[in-house]
Write an enzyme that holds these catalytic residues in place. Structure first.
Site, PDB file in Angstrom:
ATOM      1  N   CYS A 174     -37.425  66.516 -18.893  1.00  0.00           N
ATOM      2  CA  CYS A 174     -38.110  67.678 -19.456  1.00  0.00           C
ATOM      3  C   CYS A 174     -37.721  68.946 -18.707  1.00  0.00           C
ATOM      4  CB  CYS A 174     -39.617  67.493 -19.395  1.00  0.00           C
ATOM      5  SG  CYS A 174     -40.523  68.906 -20.078  1.00  0.00           S
TER       6      CYS A 174
ATOM      7  N   ASP B  54     -28.111  65.905 -30.226  1.00  0.00           N
ATOM      8  CA  ASP B  54     -27.289  66.369 -31.339  1.00  0.00           C
ATOM      9  C   ASP B  54     -27.062  65.343 -32.437  1.00  0.00           C
ATOM     10  OD1 ASP B  54     -27.166  68.767 -30.063  1.00  0.00           O
ATOM     11  OD2 ASP B  54     -25.039  68.666 -29.531  1.00  0.00           O
TER      12      ASP B  54
END
Length: 343
Positions: free
Chosen positions: A113, A215
Site C-alpha cells: 500500500c 495493468d
C-alpha cells in the site's frame, strides 16, 4: 519432455486436451472489495479473493469497525490481508483472532500500500525500506500463524531502490508460502506501466508461487501477462472495478480463444444486484453513498452515462435507483448502442 510426448500422443489420436484455467483472483481494494463485490466476482469466475486490508493494530485493540472488514458472505477461497509492522502485535492478533477463524484460508501481509497515511506509520510499502525488519516480522508471523502466510509487495520504494528480489528471497526463507508482486514502485503509486518483466524475474528467483498484479484490464492483458511472466496466477485490482465480468472473460479466452462482452441488460442486472446486496448489508442511506463510485465504473463506456450518474447521485431511495436505471436502459437501447466501450 514426457508431458510434451503425452500431448503429441493425444493429438495424434484426435483427443482434445483442455488446459487448466489459470488462477485468477480479486486483489484487495480499499473501500471497494467488500463482501458484496467479492461475491459478484466469485459468481463470474474469480477463483480467490483477498479482503480489504485490515489493521493489525486495530484488531489488537478490538476495533468493531475494523472487524466489519473481516465479514464474509457466500464466497470462495478468501485470504485475510493484514497491515502493520510490529511483530508482537501481529503475533497476538494471529493467535487470538485469526488462527481459529474458519473464514480465511490464509493470511497476507500488506507490503504494497502506497497511501501516505499508511506508510507514515511504517506500514505498507514502507516495510520495503527495511528488509531486515520486514524479514523479522514475516518470521514471527509464520511461527505464530496456523494458516499459510502470504506476502503482497511492490518493486521497491522507488526506481533506485528496487529490492523485490531480495525481499522475495527473505520472505521465502521466512516460510512465506506465496508472493504477489504489484509491479510498480511505491513512488509510482498507480501511475506509469507495470513492469511485468520484474514478475518473471521474481518467478525465476524463488520456488514459492508468484502471483502477478498490475495493468490487467482486459482478457488479452491476462493472457499476455501469463505468457510473459510465467506467473502462477493473476490478481486483478482496478481492472475489476465495475467489471466483474472480466473474470469470466479471461476463462473464456483461455479456453476458446474468444469471449463475450456484457450487454447493457447484463451490466445493469449486476449493478442492480450489487445495489441490493449493499442495501441489505448496510441500509439504504449508506448503500446509496457507497454505490456512487461503483455506479460510475459500471456505466462507464455507455451512451448517456454521465447524466445518469448525476441523477443517481441525487437518489434518495431504492425506488429512485431502480427508476433511474430503467430509464437509462431504455435510453441506451433507443440509441442502438447497447455494448460498453472500453478504452
Amino acid at each position: 519432455m514426457a508431458e510434451r510426448m503425452t500431448q503429441r500422443a493425444h493429438e495424434k489420436s484426435g483427443e482434445v486436451l483442455e488446459r487448466p484455467s489459470p488462477f485468477v483472483s480479486l486483489a484487495p481494494l480499499a473501500g471497494v472489495s467488500d463482501v458484496a463485490f467479492r461475491e459478484l466476482c466469485f459468481e463470474y469466475g474469480a477463483q480467490g479473493a483477498t479482503t480489504e486490508m485490515v489493521s493489525a493494530k486495530a484488531l489488537y485493540y478490538d476495533s468493531a469497525r475494523t472487524k466489519r472488514l473481516m465479514e464474509r458472505g457466500d464466497e470462495g477461497e478468501l485470504v485475510l490481508q493484514l497491515f502493520g509492522h510490529e511483530p508482537d502485535v501481529m503475533v497476538q492478533v494471529l493467535r487470538e483472532e485469526i488462527n481459529d477463524d474458519p473464514r480465511f484460508c490464509a493470511v497476507e501481509l500488506n507490503m504494497g500500500c502506497p497511501a501516505p497515511k499508511i506508510v507514515k506509520n511504517g506500514d505498507g510499502s514502507a516495510l520495503m525500506r527495511d528488509p531486515k525488519a520486514a524479514g523479522a516480522l514475516l518470521e514471527a508471523m509464520v511461527e505464530a500463524s496456523a494458516k499459510p502466510v502470504h506476502l503482497k509487495m511492490r518493486l521497491g520504494w522507488d526506481d533506485e531502490t528496487q529490492n523485490y528480489l531480495e525481499m522475495g528471497k527473505i520472505a521465502e526463507d521466512a516460510g512465506v508460502r506465496q508472493l504477489t508482486l504489484h509491479a510498480r514502485t511505491r513512488e509510482q503509486q498507480y501511475s506509469g506501466v507495470a513492469d511485468w518483466e520484474a514478475i518473471a524475474r521474481l518467478k525465476d528467483a524463488v520456488s514459492v508461487p508468484v502471483i502477478g498484479n498490475g495493468d490487467v484490464r482486459k482478457p488479452e492483458d491476462a493472457a499476455r501477462m501469463l505468457e510473459q511472466t510465467r506467473a502462477d496466477g493473476i490478481a486483478i485490482g482496478r481492472g475489476a472495478m465495475g467489471n466483474p465480468f472480466l473474470f469470466r472473460q479471461i476463462r473464456e479466452l483461455w479456453k476458446s480463444g474468444t469471449y463475450t462482452t456484457p450487454t447493457v441488460d447484463e451490466t445493469l442486472a449486476v449493478l442492480r444486484c450489487h445495489y441490493q446486496k449493499e442495501i441489505e448489508r448496510r441500509g439504504v442511506d449508506t448503500a446509496l453513498v457507497l454505490m456512487r463510485k461503483h455506479t460510475a465504473w459500471y456505466l462507464s463506456g455507455y451512451y448517456g452515462a454521465a447524466q445518469t450518474r448525476v441523477q443517481l447521485m441525487e437518489a434518495r431511495s431504492a425506488d429512485d435507483v431502480w427508476a433511474i436505471l430503467d430509464a437509462f436502459e431504455r435510453h441506451v437501447k433507443a440509441h442502438g448502442d447497447p455494448v460498453r466501450h472500453f478504452s
